[in-house]
Enzyme design. Sequence first.
Site, PDB file in Angstrom:
ATOM      1  NE  ARG A 169     109.652 133.276  73.834  1.00 20.91           N
ATOM      2  CZ  ARG A 169     109.025 132.748  72.792  1.00 20.91           C
ATOM      3  NH1 ARG A 169     109.499 132.908  71.576  1.00 20.91           N
ATOM      4  NH2 ARG A 169     107.918 132.068  72.974  1.00 20.91           N
TER       5      ARG A 169
ATOM      6  CE  LYS B 262      96.686 128.467  60.343  1.00 22.47           C
ATOM      7  NZ  LYS B 262      97.840 127.600  60.081  1.00 22.47           N
TER       8      LYS B 262
ATOM      9  N   GLY C 174     104.407 134.146  73.548  1.00 23.87           N
ATOM     10  CA  GLY C 174     105.383 135.005  72.917  1.00 23.87           C
ATOM     11  C   GLY C 174     104.701 136.150  72.181  1.00 23.87           C
TER      12      GLY C 174
ATOM     13  N   GLY D  12     102.773 128.422  72.872  1.00 21.00           N
ATOM     14  CA  GLY D  12     102.423 127.009  72.692  1.00 21.00           C
ATOM     15  C   GLY D  12     102.622 126.219  73.973  1.00 21.00           C
TER      16      GLY D  12
HETATM   17  C1  3PG Z   1     107.987 129.863  70.364  1.00 16.90           C
HETATM   18  O1  3PG Z   1     108.326 130.870  69.762  1.00 16.90           O
HETATM   19  O2  3PG Z   1     106.793 129.581  70.553  1.00 16.90           O
HETATM   20  C2  3PG Z   1     109.028 128.972  70.978  1.00 16.90           C
HETATM   21  O3  3PG Z   1     110.285 129.585  70.951  1.00 16.90           O
HETATM   22  C3  3PG Z   1     109.050 127.639  70.276  1.00 16.90           C
HETATM   23  O4  3PG Z   1     109.321 127.838  68.911  1.00 16.90           O
HETATM   24  P1  3PG Z   1     108.700 126.846  67.842  1.00 16.90           P
HETATM   25  O5  3PG Z   1     107.213 127.058  67.869  1.00 16.90           O
HETATM   26  O6  3PG Z   1     109.326 127.226  66.523  1.00 16.90           O
HETATM   27  O7  3PG Z   1     109.067 125.445  68.259  1.00 16.90           O
HETATM   28 MG    MG Z   2     105.407 131.002  68.878  1.00 14.42          MG
END
Ligand code: 3PG
Ligand code: MG
Length: 395
Positions: free
Chosen positions: A34, A199, A352, A376
Amino acid sequence: MRTLDDLDVKGRRVLVRADLNVPLDGETITDDGRIRASVPTIKALAGRGARVVVCAHLGRPKGQVNPKYSLRPVAVRLGELLGQDVAFATDVVGDSARATVEALQDGQVALLENLRFEPGEDSKDDAARGAFAEQLAGLAELYVGDGFGAVHRKHASVYDVPKILPHAAGGLIVAEVEVLRKLTEQPERPYVVVLGGAKVSDKLGVIANLLTKVDRLLIGGGMAYTFLKAQGHEVGRSLLQEDQLDQVRGFLSEAAERGVELVLPVDVLAATEFAADAEHEVVEATAIPADREGLDIGPKTRELFAAKLADAKTVFWNGPMGVFEFDAFSGGTRAVAEALIASDAFTVVGGGDSAAAVRGLGLPEDGFSHISTGGGASLEYLEGKTLPGLAALEE
Ligand code: 3PG
Ligand code: MG
C-alpha cells in the site's frame, strides 16, 4: 471526478489522504504494497512543487493515542521509496502537525500521525467528525483523495474534508475505479469470481449482487464450510456461521435458478487443531470427521478450481482459500493464485489481505492484471454500494 491535472498545486499545501494501513510485526512492515501504491501520486505532487501533507490511518486505535499504531515506521519507508525525506508529525492536528506543515518547502513531503488517534476521524456523530475535519482541512489549501482502501469509510479525512477544500482524485483512486468499472460494466465472459476468507457474513451483499452478474462463483476458505453445511454435510469443527445457513441456502437455490455455477470444495485438508504444525489429512468435503477442522482446500479442489478458471475471460478474486499464514495450509491459496497467473483473462486480486497473501507467497505481482489496495472497498463497489469517499470526490 477531477484529477491531479485539474489542480494548480505549485507552492500550495496539499493534503493527501492515502491508505498506508500496512501489516506490521512490531515496527517492521511485513508488506509495503500500500505504501508503494501511494508513491506515484505523492511524487507527482512533490514534482509539481506542492507542499505535500500526507494523512493516513493504521489499524483501529479507536480514537486513542497508542504507540503500537504509530505511523512513524511508515514515514521511514515512504521516505525510502520516494527517495526524499518525509517529515513526521507526532500528532495529527496539534502543535507538531502545524509546525511540520509550516516548515515545508515546495516539493517537500510530510506525514501526519495516525488519523485514528483522533476520535473525530471515525466518529458516527456528524458534528464531531465535521469539527475534526475543519482542523485537518486547516492544515492545507487543497485536498487529494487517494486512499482507495478506505473510500468505503465515512470518515472525516475521507468524506468530510473534501467538502471543505477544493479537491481532486489521485492516480491510485482513478486507476482502481477504472478496473472495478470494467468488472461491473459488461465484463468479458466467462466471468468467474473466487471468494474466500473466514466469514460468509462479510460477503453476503457481494454474493447476492454477484449472483446476478457472474457465470461461475467458486467458494473456498473458511466461508465454504457454511455452504457445505447448508447442503446438508457435516463439517466437523470447521469454521461455521450457523446463523447464516438460511441465507446461504437461498444463495444455493438462486444460483441454480439463474444458471450460475456455484462451485464448492470437493476435498479439504482436515486438521486436528488450528496450528501451523497440526496433524492433517485430505478428506472428501462431504466426510469431514467430527473432531477435525478444514484448514485448506484439498488437491482435487485445487484442480477443479483451476479448471473452472482456465477458460475465464474476467476473474475477480478476494480472500484466501485456507490458512495461508501456515505453510502447510497455503497450497490452496497458492493454487488459485497460480491459476490466475496462468490464465490470459483480465484478472483482478481484490483486497489488502489477498494482495498481501500473493506477495507473501512470493508470487509475481505482474502475473495479475491488477492487484487492488482495497479489500472492503472493492467488495462494496462490486456490491453496488455508494462509497462515501468516491461520492465526496465526485461532488
Ligand atoms: C483496510 O485495511 O481494509 C483499509 O485500510 C480500511 O481499514 P479499516 O477496515 O480498519 O477501516
Ligand atoms: Mg482490511
